[in-house]
Design a protein around this motif. Structure first.
Motif, PDB file in Angstrom:
ATOM      1  N   SER A 160      15.809  21.290   9.800  1.00 13.31           N
ATOM      2  CA  SER A 160      16.075  21.050   8.381  1.00 13.31           C
ATOM      3  C   SER A 160      16.081  19.558   8.076  1.00 13.31           C
ATOM      4  N   LYS A 161      16.690  18.781   8.950  1.00 12.31           N
ATOM      5  CA  LYS A 161      16.714  17.323   8.760  1.00 12.31           C
ATOM      6  C   LYS A 161      15.302  16.756   8.835  1.00 12.31           C
ATOM      7  N   ALA A 162      14.504  17.253   9.782  1.00 10.39           N
ATOM      8  CA  ALA A 162      13.130  16.763   9.930  1.00 10.39           C
ATOM      9  C   ALA A 162      12.288  17.119   8.710  1.00 10.39           C
ATOM     10  N   ILE A 163      12.476  18.324   8.180  1.00 11.59           N
ATOM     11  CA  ILE A 163      11.742  18.743   6.983  1.00 11.59           C
ATOM     12  C   ILE A 163      12.133  17.863   5.798  1.00 11.59           C
ATOM     13  N   ALA A 164      13.430  17.629   5.640  1.00 10.71           N
ATOM     14  CA  ALA A 164      13.898  16.775   4.537  1.00 10.71           C
ATOM     15  C   ALA A 164      13.346  15.360   4.678  1.00 10.71           C
ATOM     16  N   ALA A 165      13.325  14.831   5.893  1.00 13.12           N
ATOM     17  CA  ALA A 165      12.783  13.489   6.125  1.00 13.12           C
ATOM     18  C   ALA A 165      11.287  13.462   5.826  1.00 13.12           C
ATOM     19  N   GLY A 166      10.576  14.521   6.216  1.00 14.00           N
ATOM     20  CA  GLY A 166       9.144  14.604   5.934  1.00 14.00           C
ATOM     21  C   GLY A 166       8.869  14.665   4.447  1.00 14.00           C
ATOM     22  N   GLU A 167       9.666  15.443   3.719  1.00 17.02           N
ATOM     23  CA  GLU A 167       9.503  15.534   2.264  1.00 17.02           C
ATOM     24  C   GLU A 167       9.786  14.195   1.596  1.00 17.02           C
ATOM     25  N   ALA A 168      10.818  13.494   2.068  1.00 15.24           N
ATOM     26  CA  ALA A 168      11.139  12.179   1.512  1.00 15.24           C
ATOM     27  C   ALA A 168      10.006  11.195   1.796  1.00 15.24           C
ATOM     28  N   ALA A 169       9.446  11.254   2.994  1.00 18.12           N
ATOM     29  CA  ALA A 169       8.325  10.374   3.343  1.00 18.12           C
ATOM     30  C   ALA A 169       7.107  10.689   2.489  1.00 18.12           C
ATOM     31  N   ALA A 170       6.858  11.966   2.219  1.00 17.69           N
ATOM     32  CA  ALA A 170       5.724  12.354   1.372  1.00 17.69           C
ATOM     33  C   ALA A 170       5.915  11.826  -0.052  1.00 17.69           C
ATOM     34  N   ARG A 171       7.142  11.925  -0.573  1.00 18.42           N
ATOM     35  CA  ARG A 171       7.414  11.397  -1.916  1.00 18.42           C
ATOM     36  C   ARG A 171       7.210   9.885  -1.955  1.00 18.42           C
ATOM     37  N   GLU A 172       7.692   9.197  -0.928  1.00 18.50           N
ATOM     38  CA  GLU A 172       7.542   7.738  -0.866  1.00 18.50           C
ATOM     39  C   GLU A 172       6.064   7.373  -0.757  1.00 18.50           C
ATOM     40  N   ASN A 173       5.305   8.110   0.043  1.00 21.46           N
ATOM     41  CA  ASN A 173       3.868   7.840   0.160  1.00 21.46           C
ATOM     42  C   ASN A 173       3.169   8.044  -1.179  1.00 21.46           C
ATOM     43  N   ALA A 174       3.535   9.100  -1.914  1.00 19.81           N
ATOM     44  CA  ALA A 174       2.937   9.348  -3.227  1.00 19.81           C
ATOM     45  C   ALA A 174       3.266   8.204  -4.181  1.00 19.81           C
ATOM     46  N   ARG A 175       4.502   7.728  -4.140  1.00 22.95           N
ATOM     47  CA  ARG A 175       4.907   6.603  -4.997  1.00 22.95           C
ATOM     48  C   ARG A 175       4.110   5.358  -4.653  1.00 22.95           C
ATOM     49  N   LEU A 176       3.964   5.092  -3.362  1.00 23.70           N
ATOM     50  CA  LEU A 176       3.198   3.912  -2.935  1.00 23.70           C
ATOM     51  C   LEU A 176       1.721   4.034  -3.309  1.00 23.70           C
ATOM     52  N   MET A 177       1.176   5.243  -3.229  1.00 23.23           N
ATOM     53  CA  MET A 177      -0.219   5.450  -3.622  1.00 23.23           C
ATOM     54  C   MET A 177      -0.406   5.193  -5.116  1.00 23.23           C
ATOM     55  N   ASP A 178       0.551   5.618  -5.933  1.00 28.48           N
ATOM     56  CA  ASP A 178       0.490   5.347  -7.373  1.00 28.48           C
ATOM     57  C   ASP A 178       0.515   3.844  -7.633  1.00 28.48           C
ATOM     58  N   GLU A 179       1.404   3.135  -6.954  1.00 30.77           N
ATOM     59  CA  GLU A 179       1.481   1.685  -7.115  1.00 30.77           C
ATOM     60  C   GLU A 179       0.183   1.023  -6.672  1.00 30.77           C
ATOM     61  N   LEU A 180      -0.358   1.488  -5.563  1.00 26.64           N
ATOM     62  CA  LEU A 180      -1.607   0.930  -5.046  1.00 26.64           C
ATOM     63  C   LEU A 180      -2.754   1.175  -6.021  1.00 26.64           C
ATOM     64  N   SER A 181      -2.782   2.353  -6.645  1.00 28.43           N
ATOM     65  CA  SER A 181      -3.818   2.660  -7.637  1.00 28.43           C
ATOM     66  C   SER A 181      -3.706   1.725  -8.836  1.00 28.43           C
ATOM     67  N   LEU A 182      -2.481   1.482  -9.294  1.00 34.92           N
ATOM     68  CA  LEU A 182      -2.279   0.561 -10.417  1.00 34.92           C
ATOM     69  C   LEU A 182      -2.734  -0.852 -10.055  1.00 34.92           C
ATOM     70  N   LEU A 183      -2.397  -1.285  -8.847  1.00 34.79           N
ATOM     71  CA  LEU A 183      -2.819  -2.618  -8.406  1.00 34.79           C
ATOM     72  C   LEU A 183      -4.343  -2.699  -8.299  1.00 34.79           C
ATOM     73  N   ALA A 184      -4.962  -1.649  -7.813  1.00 34.52           N
ATOM     74  CA  ALA A 184      -6.426  -1.630  -7.695  1.00 34.52           C
ATOM     75  C   ALA A 184      -7.067  -1.703  -9.077  1.00 34.52           C
ATOM     76  N   GLU A 185      -6.507  -0.963 -10.043  1.00 28.59           N
ATOM     77  CA  GLU A 185      -7.029  -1.008 -11.418  1.00 28.59           C
ATOM     78  C   GLU A 185      -6.900  -2.405 -12.000  1.00 28.59           C
ATOM     79  N   ARG A 186      -5.759  -3.039 -11.768  1.00 24.35           N
ATOM     80  CA  ARG A 186      -5.556  -4.413 -12.265  1.00 24.35           C
ATOM     81  C   ARG A 186      -6.542  -5.368 -11.618  1.00 24.35           C
ATOM     82  N   ALA A 187      -6.755  -5.211 -10.302  1.00 26.66           N
ATOM     83  CA  ALA A 187      -7.703  -6.084  -9.614  1.00 26.66           C
ATOM     84  C   ALA A 187      -9.112  -5.888 -10.158  1.00 26.66           C
ATOM     85  N   GLU A 188      -9.494  -4.641 -10.444  1.00 27.59           N
ATOM     86  CA  GLU A 188     -10.818  -4.360 -10.997  1.00 27.59           C
ATOM     87  C   GLU A 188     -10.955  -4.958 -12.401  1.00 27.59           C
TER      88      GLU A 188
END
Length: 112
Positions: free
Chosen positions: A75-103
């Motif tokens: 259960s702890k591992a699943i919760a940690a994995g879900e939190a990591a997935a949410r953080e990765n999604a957040r970072l991908m959104d930020e990266l997309s915004l930065l890429a758009e600004r750079a373009e």
């Protein structure tokens, strides 16, 4: 090596242990004695049979605790994995915004 005398089912056993482990050994023997008393209370007799049944009781308890621990850890591992997935999604959104600004900046520089 220290020797400790433990009493289980009315019999005394001399058991060797590491220095400083005497109390732990006595505590373990007391746990075995509790299971032996439970088996005897059920009407079983015979030294070997009582000790085998007490051992099986302890193995069952250990199995239950192991399953519970694995479930908790999973259960702890699943919760940690879900939190990591949410953080990765957040970072991908930020990266997309930065890429758009750079373009946008690159397009503006090319237009000049």
């Amino acid at each position: 090596m220290p020797q400790v005398t433990v009493r289980i089912n009315g019999y005394a056993y001399q058991i060797g242990c590491e220095p400083g482990e005497e109390r732990h050994l006595l505590d373990m023997a007391q746990e075995v004695s509790k299971r032996v008393a439970r088996v005897r209370a059920l009407g079983f007799s015979g030294e070997a049979k009582i000790l085998v049944l007490a051992s099986l009781l302890m193995a069952d308890e250990l199995s239950d605790l192991t399953a519970e621990l694995i479930s908790t850890e999973a259960s702890k591992a699943i919760a940690a994995g879900e939190a990591a997935a949410r953080e990765n999604a957040r970072l991908m959104d930020e990266l997309s915004l930065l890429a758009e600004r750079a373009e946008t900046i690159a397009a503006a520089l090319e237009a000049d």
